[in-house]
Design a protein around this motif. Sequence first.
Motif, mmCIF file in Angstrom:
data_model
loop_
_atom_site.group_PDB
_atom_site.id
_atom_site.type_symbol
_atom_site.label_atom_id
_atom_site.label_comp_id
_atom_site.label_asym_id
_atom_site.label_seq_id
_atom_site.Cartn_x
_atom_site.Cartn_y
_atom_site.Cartn_z
ATOM 1 N N ASN A 65 0.724 -1.166 0.026
ATOM 2 C CA ASN A 65 0.041 -0.167 -0.036
ATOM 3 C C ASN A 65 0.766 1.402 0.060
ATOM 4 N N ASN A 66 2.039 1.127 0.435
ATOM 5 C CA ASN A 66 3.138 2.198 0.345
ATOM 6 C C ASN A 66 3.759 2.444 -1.022
ATOM 7 N N GLY A 67 3.266 1.581 -1.749
ATOM 8 C CA GLY A 67 4.155 1.359 -3.246
ATOM 9 C C GLY A 67 5.451 0.887 -3.331
ATOM 10 N N LYS A 68 5.659 -0.020 -2.329
ATOM 11 C CA LYS A 68 6.980 -0.602 -2.324
ATOM 12 C C LYS A 68 6.799 -2.173 -2.549
ATOM 13 N N GLU A 69 8.027 -2.963 -2.958
ATOM 14 C CA GLU A 69 7.890 -4.573 -3.232
ATOM 15 C C GLU A 69 8.349 -4.884 -1.824
ATOM 16 N N ALA A 70 7.459 -5.647 -1.266
ATOM 17 C CA ALA A 70 7.653 -6.267 0.076
ATOM 18 C C ALA A 70 9.033 -7.001 0.354
ATOM 19 N N ALA A 71 9.208 -7.925 -0.727
ATOM 20 C CA ALA A 71 10.257 -8.818 -0.638
ATOM 21 C C ALA A 71 11.702 -7.931 -0.638
ATOM 22 N N ASN A 72 11.626 -6.764 -1.212
ATOM 23 C CA ASN A 72 12.755 -5.952 -1.567
ATOM 24 C C ASN A 72 13.194 -4.765 -0.706
ATOM 25 N N ALA A 73 11.984 -4.254 -0.382
ATOM 26 C CA ALA A 73 12.258 -2.715 0.207
ATOM 27 C C ALA A 73 11.780 -2.528 1.439
ATOM 28 N N CYS A 74 11.050 -3.730 2.024
ATOM 29 C CA CYS A 74 10.502 -3.603 3.436
ATOM 30 C C CYS A 74 10.991 -4.647 4.235
ATOM 31 N N ASP A 75 11.083 -4.118 5.532
ATOM 32 C CA ASP A 75 11.412 -4.967 6.881
ATOM 33 C C ASP A 75 9.841 -5.485 7.464
ATOM 34 N N LEU A 76 9.656 -6.675 7.074
ATOM 35 C CA LEU A 76 8.272 -7.308 7.387
ATOM 36 C C LEU A 76 8.314 -7.485 9.219
ATOM 37 N N GLY A 77 9.500 -7.431 9.651
ATOM 38 C CA GLY A 77 9.423 -7.524 11.139
ATOM 39 C C GLY A 77 9.734 -9.338 11.547
ATOM 40 N N ALA A 88 10.825 -17.213 2.818
ATOM 41 C CA ALA A 88 10.355 -16.135 1.966
ATOM 42 C C ALA A 88 9.443 -15.143 2.569
ATOM 43 N N PRO A 89 9.593 -13.828 2.867
ATOM 44 C CA PRO A 89 10.809 -13.153 2.404
ATOM 45 C C PRO A 89 11.732 -13.514 3.591
ATOM 46 N N PHE A 90 12.910 -13.101 3.519
ATOM 47 C CA PHE A 90 13.940 -13.634 4.401
ATOM 48 C C PHE A 90 13.728 -13.054 5.695
ATOM 49 N N THR A 91 14.564 -13.542 6.611
ATOM 50 C CA THR A 91 14.363 -13.030 7.895
ATOM 51 C C THR A 91 14.700 -11.523 8.179
ATOM 52 N N SER A 92 14.337 -10.899 9.109
ATOM 53 C CA SER A 92 14.209 -9.450 9.231
ATOM 54 C C SER A 92 15.510 -9.056 9.232
ATOM 55 N N THR A 93 15.430 -7.778 8.466
ATOM 56 C CA THR A 93 16.759 -6.945 8.126
ATOM 57 C C THR A 93 16.993 -5.917 9.083
ATOM 58 N N ALA A 94 16.254 -5.981 10.127
ATOM 59 C CA ALA A 94 16.229 -4.902 11.259
ATOM 60 C C ALA A 94 17.733 -4.840 11.467
ATOM 61 N N GLY A 95 18.161 -3.500 11.786
ATOM 62 C CA GLY A 95 19.787 -3.272 12.068
ATOM 63 C C GLY A 95 20.746 -3.211 10.979
ATOM 64 N N THR A 96 20.029 -3.693 10.050
ATOM 65 C CA THR A 96 21.072 -3.455 8.520
ATOM 66 C C THR A 96 20.322 -2.366 7.669
ATOM 67 N N ALA A 97 21.187 -2.064 6.715
ATOM 68 C CA ALA A 97 20.711 -1.178 5.876
ATOM 69 C C ALA A 97 19.776 -1.755 4.776
ATOM 70 N N LEU A 98 18.667 -1.336 4.339
ATOM 71 C CA LEU A 98 17.707 -1.966 3.336
ATOM 72 C C LEU A 98 18.282 -1.419 2.032
ATOM 73 N N THR A 99 17.885 -2.237 1.005
ATOM 74 C CA THR A 99 18.093 -1.710 -0.285
ATOM 75 C C THR A 99 17.512 -0.517 -0.681
ATOM 76 N N ALA A 100 17.773 0.166 -1.586
ATOM 77 C CA ALA A 100 16.927 1.263 -2.068
ATOM 78 C C ALA A 100 15.565 0.894 -2.502
ATOM 79 N N PRO A 101 14.555 1.650 -1.789
ATOM 80 C CA PRO A 101 13.396 1.414 -2.236
ATOM 81 C C PRO A 101 13.007 1.136 -3.879
ATOM 82 N N VAL A 102 12.275 -0.019 -3.844
ATOM 83 C CA VAL A 102 11.796 -0.127 -5.137
ATOM 84 C C VAL A 102 10.374 0.048 -5.503
#
Length: 174
Positions: A65-77, A88-102
């Motif tokens: 809903n925020n216009g992002k691709e969940a698997a690439n640009a969001c931390d689902l927690g 899928a999606p992989f484990t949380s990326t909390a604490g690491t830099a996310l890739t540029a929003p897609v």
Amino acid sequence: MNRRNIARNVQKGFTLIELMIVVAIIGILAAIAIPQYQTYIAKSQVARAMGETGALKTAYEDCLNNGKEAANACDLGATSSGILTFTAPFTSTAGTALTAPVVNTAALTTTGTIAARFDGQAAATLKGANATITWTRSAEGSWICTTTAEAKYRPAGCGAAAGGGGGGSTPAGS
């Protein structure tokens, strides 16, 4: 000695036969109860896994809903679980830099998957079978839960996945 004292001395405990019968009865009850308990544990772990993975649907939808691709640009927690390893999606990326929003220009028609494999402290029958649980988002936005766990462990609302022991997939909310 009188008769009363003799009668008291005879009635001081259980006979060996009585004790053996009690032990045999306990053994029979344990032989029935232990497998039932193990089935109960596995069923509760599959239901728990359904809830843990299903809880990520909200974060997934928020990303879309925020216009992002969940698997690439969001931390689902998604965090580690004692019984699951997220695939899928992989484990949380909390604490690491996310890739540029897609930018996702077709958020409402995006399909997706939230999947996990039983691992860690999961029941041996689930780990040994490499059982998985998967939520799949259709292009219309509804979610379907499937699992490869045996039919006797599947919760209501989560159908059989390919290779999961028969039956169809069941829509389990959106």
